[in-house]
Scaffold this motif. Sequence first.
Motif, PDB file in Angstrom:
ATOM      1  N   SER A  24       0.824  -1.211   0.000  1.00  0.00           N
ATOM      2  CA  SER A  24       0.000   0.000   0.000  1.00  0.00           C
ATOM      3  C   SER A  24       0.855   1.258   0.000  1.00  0.00           C
ATOM      4  O   SER A  24       0.385   2.326  -0.399  1.00  0.00           O
ATOM      5  N   SER A  25       2.114   1.138   0.416  1.00  0.00           N
ATOM      6  CA  SER A  25       2.984   2.320   0.407  1.00  0.00           C
ATOM      7  C   SER A  25       3.401   2.704  -1.016  1.00  0.00           C
ATOM      8  O   SER A  25       3.848   3.824  -1.237  1.00  0.00           O
ATOM      9  N   ILE A  27       1.237   2.697  -3.554  1.00  0.00           N
ATOM     10  CA  ILE A  27       0.062   3.277  -4.207  1.00  0.00           C
ATOM     11  C   ILE A  27       0.018   4.762  -3.885  1.00  0.00           C
ATOM     12  O   ILE A  27       0.385   5.183  -2.784  1.00  0.00           O
ATOM     13  N   SER A  29      -1.021   8.361  -2.654  1.00  0.00           N
ATOM     14  CA  SER A  29      -1.736   8.669  -1.415  1.00  0.00           C
ATOM     15  C   SER A  29      -2.882   9.649  -1.613  1.00  0.00           C
ATOM     16  O   SER A  29      -3.533  10.018  -0.663  1.00  0.00           O
ATOM     17  N   ASN A  39      -4.414   4.244  -1.047  1.00  0.00           N
ATOM     18  CA  ASN A  39      -3.540   3.391  -0.250  1.00  0.00           C
ATOM     19  C   ASN A  39      -4.118   3.069   1.121  1.00  0.00           C
ATOM     20  O   ASN A  39      -3.653   2.147   1.787  1.00  0.00           O
ATOM     21  N   PRO A  42      -6.044  -0.785   1.384  1.00  0.00           N
ATOM     22  CA  PRO A  42      -5.169  -1.952   1.525  1.00  0.00           C
ATOM     23  C   PRO A  42      -4.333  -1.911   2.798  1.00  0.00           C
ATOM     24  O   PRO A  42      -4.047  -2.949   3.385  1.00  0.00           O
ATOM     25  N   LEU A  43      -3.960  -0.715   3.244  1.00  0.00           N
ATOM     26  CA  LEU A  43      -3.212  -0.595   4.491  1.00  0.00           C
ATOM     27  C   LEU A  43      -4.060  -1.058   5.661  1.00  0.00           C
ATOM     28  O   LEU A  43      -3.609  -1.817   6.522  1.00  0.00           O
TER      29      LEU A  43
END
Length: 153
Positions: A24-25, A27, A29, A39, A42-43
């Motif tokens: 997710s990092s 993707i 923000s 993001n 998924p995080l």
Amino acid sequence: MNHSFDRYAGIVFGAIGIFFMAGSSTISSSAYGSSIGANIFPLFLGGCLLLLSVKLIYDTFRKERAASAKASLDYKRFGIIFIAAVLYALLLESAGFVITTFLFLLIGFQTMQKGRLAASILIAACFSYGIYYLYVHVLDGSLPGFPAWLGLS
């Protein structure tokens, strides 16, 4: 249940949760028209999966479970919920989040435990509209609203 299977499943799901959080990092923000980026979901899911897998691993070490009889599979309930999930995915854009989530939850509640229809309707309605309100109005995210044919938009 088998303790070693639960332990290994917890480890695998924990790793998947970590991969989701790490992925997710990568993707972006921010999203167009939304202060919540792509993001975040998924995080959040990766974090939930990681926490649940830690709980599963902890429970395998903590409790000695009695051997249970092999449960029979309930294909009818599975089929109903599977079809409801497919219809939910297909109708989400056209019917909106609140209506499709309400119907999906109501079908799921009634499939798992018949009766108590009023309580199922109340819980499904409060949850679907509450999540919509929280995500769209409080967090400034975007979800499919009510359909245009209802005239509520």
